[in-house]
Design an enzyme around this catalytic site. Structure first.
Site, PDB file in Angstrom:
ATOM      1  N   ARG A 166       0.814  -1.226   0.000  1.00 40.05           N
ATOM      2  CA  ARG A 166       0.000   0.000   0.000  1.00 40.05           C
ATOM      3  C   ARG A 166       0.840   1.266   0.000  1.00 40.05           C
ATOM      4  O   ARG A 166       0.442   2.273  -0.577  1.00 40.05           O
ATOM      5  CB  ARG A 166      -0.906   0.021   1.245  1.00 40.05           C
ATOM      6  CG  ARG A 166      -2.027  -1.009   1.211  1.00 40.05           C
ATOM      7  CD  ARG A 166      -2.842  -0.948   2.483  1.00 40.05           C
ATOM      8  NE  ARG A 166      -2.027  -1.255   3.661  1.00 40.05           N
ATOM      9  CZ  ARG A 166      -2.474  -1.170   4.911  1.00 40.05           C
ATOM     10  NH1 ARG A 166      -3.697  -0.753   5.154  1.00 40.05           N
ATOM     11  NH2 ARG A 166      -1.674  -1.487   5.913  1.00 40.05           N
ATOM     12  N   ASN A 192       2.999 -12.880   0.073  1.00 38.19           N
ATOM     13  CA  ASN A 192       3.498 -12.674   1.424  1.00 38.19           C
ATOM     14  C   ASN A 192       2.610 -11.768   2.283  1.00 38.19           C
ATOM     15  O   ASN A 192       2.618 -11.879   3.503  1.00 38.19           O
ATOM     16  CB  ASN A 192       4.908 -12.067   1.347  1.00 38.19           C
ATOM     17  CG  ASN A 192       5.330 -11.436   2.654  1.00 38.19           C
ATOM     18  OD1 ASN A 192       5.718 -12.127   3.601  1.00 38.19           O
ATOM     19  ND2 ASN A 192       5.242 -10.118   2.740  1.00 38.19           N
ATOM     20  N   ASP A 237      -3.759  -1.860  -2.454  1.00 35.54           N
ATOM     21  CA  ASP A 237      -4.360  -2.306  -1.207  1.00 35.54           C
ATOM     22  C   ASP A 237      -4.991  -3.660  -1.491  1.00 35.54           C
ATOM     23  O   ASP A 237      -6.012  -3.749  -2.200  1.00 35.54           O
ATOM     24  CB  ASP A 237      -5.419  -1.298  -0.743  1.00 35.54           C
ATOM     25  CG  ASP A 237      -6.133  -1.725   0.539  1.00 35.54           C
ATOM     26  OD1 ASP A 237      -5.919  -2.880   0.994  1.00 35.54           O
ATOM     27  OD2 ASP A 237      -6.909  -0.914   1.077  1.00 35.54           O
ATOM     28  N   THR A 292      10.138  -9.334  12.742  1.00 34.80           N
ATOM     29  CA  THR A 292       9.787  -8.401  11.664  1.00 34.80           C
ATOM     30  C   THR A 292       8.916  -7.304  12.278  1.00 34.80           C
ATOM     31  O   THR A 292       8.698  -7.274  13.492  1.00 34.80           O
ATOM     32  CB  THR A 292       8.971  -9.094  10.545  1.00 34.80           C
ATOM     33  OG1 THR A 292       7.696  -9.480  11.065  1.00 34.80           O
ATOM     34  CG2 THR A 292       9.702 -10.307   9.986  1.00 34.80           C
ATOM     35  N   TYR A 296      -6.657 -16.355  12.360  1.00 32.45           N
ATOM     36  CA  TYR A 296      -5.348 -16.369  11.713  1.00 32.45           C
ATOM     37  C   TYR A 296      -4.918 -17.813  11.438  1.00 32.45           C
ATOM     38  O   TYR A 296      -4.440 -18.135  10.336  1.00 32.45           O
ATOM     39  CB  TYR A 296      -4.307 -15.658  12.571  1.00 32.45           C
ATOM     40  CG  TYR A 296      -2.953 -15.531  11.917  1.00 32.45           C
ATOM     41  CD1 TYR A 296      -2.708 -14.530  10.977  1.00 32.45           C
ATOM     42  CD2 TYR A 296      -1.916 -16.415  12.214  1.00 32.45           C
ATOM     43  CE1 TYR A 296      -1.465 -14.410  10.356  1.00 32.45           C
ATOM     44  CE2 TYR A 296      -0.684 -16.306  11.601  1.00 32.45           C
ATOM     45  CZ  TYR A 296      -0.462 -15.307  10.678  1.00 32.45           C
ATOM     46  OH  TYR A 296       0.767 -15.200  10.069  1.00 32.45           O
ATOM     47  N   LYS A 298      -4.326 -19.467   7.654  1.00 34.10           N
ATOM     48  CA  LYS A 298      -3.073 -20.111   7.271  1.00 34.10           C
ATOM     49  C   LYS A 298      -3.257 -21.606   7.012  1.00 34.10           C
ATOM     50  O   LYS A 298      -2.524 -22.197   6.204  1.00 34.10           O
ATOM     51  CB  LYS A 298      -2.007 -19.866   8.339  1.00 34.10           C
ATOM     52  CG  LYS A 298      -1.591 -18.392   8.449  1.00 34.10           C
ATOM     53  CD  LYS A 298      -1.123 -17.825   7.119  1.00 34.10           C
ATOM     54  CE  LYS A 298      -0.606 -16.404   7.233  1.00 34.10           C
ATOM     55  NZ  LYS A 298      -0.167 -15.845   5.935  1.00 34.10           N
TER      56      LYS A 298
END
Length: 269
Positions: A33, A86, A59, A183, A148, A152
């Site tokens: 974005r 990713n 987006d 990260t 989540y 996944k």
């Protein structure tokens, strides 16, 4: 060496994928974005690695933007030989009582967008007789810990099914399933990680290097690090009540982080 398209390229694993691919002499298409960050990264990659970097702001919770990226994957001009799906986000909330609009955005980003972009890339790559798709999953796919984990788990099963379809076409599909990785992911999701054990953490550089090595070998299921290979093996054979208990432990860590974040917000106010 060909062109790679990386979603979520402005930060975290996506940023590391962009750097490692560029230094391996791949041209890159950078999708995220934040156009300003992408433009800055483009300049850095071109100066340091001597490759061509293309900025494609999008987006990926917006279906029109997703279609623009899909069109780029279908293009025969600077054809994309590697798609790295990713882009992702962390939801710092419980499902029950949480913001359902936020849940819907996460579902769009980490499920529908992966499907649409994989479809566009696979069609183009099969037509050319070569290519690879790398979807970023998570060890969380093997536990019961909110939506989540569900997203996944879908990515994992979807990629395995795609790999079956692609066999013999010259195109491969790989899903990488890292554990906790240093990260910006958790910070951007305002997820407090101070309660997480130090030994659980991986370095982004190692995760990306392992994933790309497995793509080159045509591996379908890629799990970076021996510790997470062991954890994944245990989770796959463990009784489901034990898996749910592990998910409850992770949920407790997240809840502790939510409370800590609220306390810090209250103190700032």
């Amino acid at each position: 060496m060909g062109t790679a398209l990386v979603t979520g390229a402005s930060a975290g694993l996506g940023l590391e994928f962009a750097w490692q691919l560029a230094t391996a002499r791949h041209d890159v298409v950078l999708v995220a974005r934040d156009e300003e960050r992408l433009t800055r990264l483009k300049g850095q990659l071109e100066a340091a690695a001597g490759v061509h970097a293309e900025v494609l702001p999008a987006d990926l919770t917006d279906r029109a933007d997703v279609e623009r990226v899909a069109q780029r994957l279908r293009s025969d001009e600077r054809p994309v030989g590697l798609l790295v799906n990713n882009a992702g986000l962390g939801l710092n909330q419980r499902f029950v009582g949480g913001d359902v609009d936020a849940e819907d955005r996460a579902l769009e980003l980490m499920v529908r967008t992966v499907m649409v972009l994989s479809h566009a890339a696979a069609d183009a790559m099969v037509r050319r007789g070569r290519g690879a798709i790398l979807n970023v999953g998570s060890v969380a796919a093997l536990i019961a810990s909110g939506t989540y984990s569900a997203h996944k788990a879908w990515v994992r099963t979807f990629t395995e099914g795609l790999a079956v379809e692609l066999k013999g076409t010259g195109v491969t599909a790989t899903v990488v399933a890292p554990g906790y990785t240093h990260t910006e992911f958790h910070a951007r999701g305002r997820i407090d990680t101070t309660h997480y054990p130090t030994a659980a953490w991986l370095d982004a550089e190692d995760v990306v290097a392992a994933a790309l090595a497995d793509v080159r070998r045509g591996v379908v299921l890629s799990t970076p690090s021996l510790r997470y290979k062991a954890v994944s093996a245990l989770l796959r054979v463990a009784p489901r009540p034990a898996v749910r208990a592990f998910g409850s432990y992770r949920r407790a860590l997240l809840d502790a982080g939510i409370e800590a974040e609220r306390d810090r917000d209250a103190a700032r106010d």
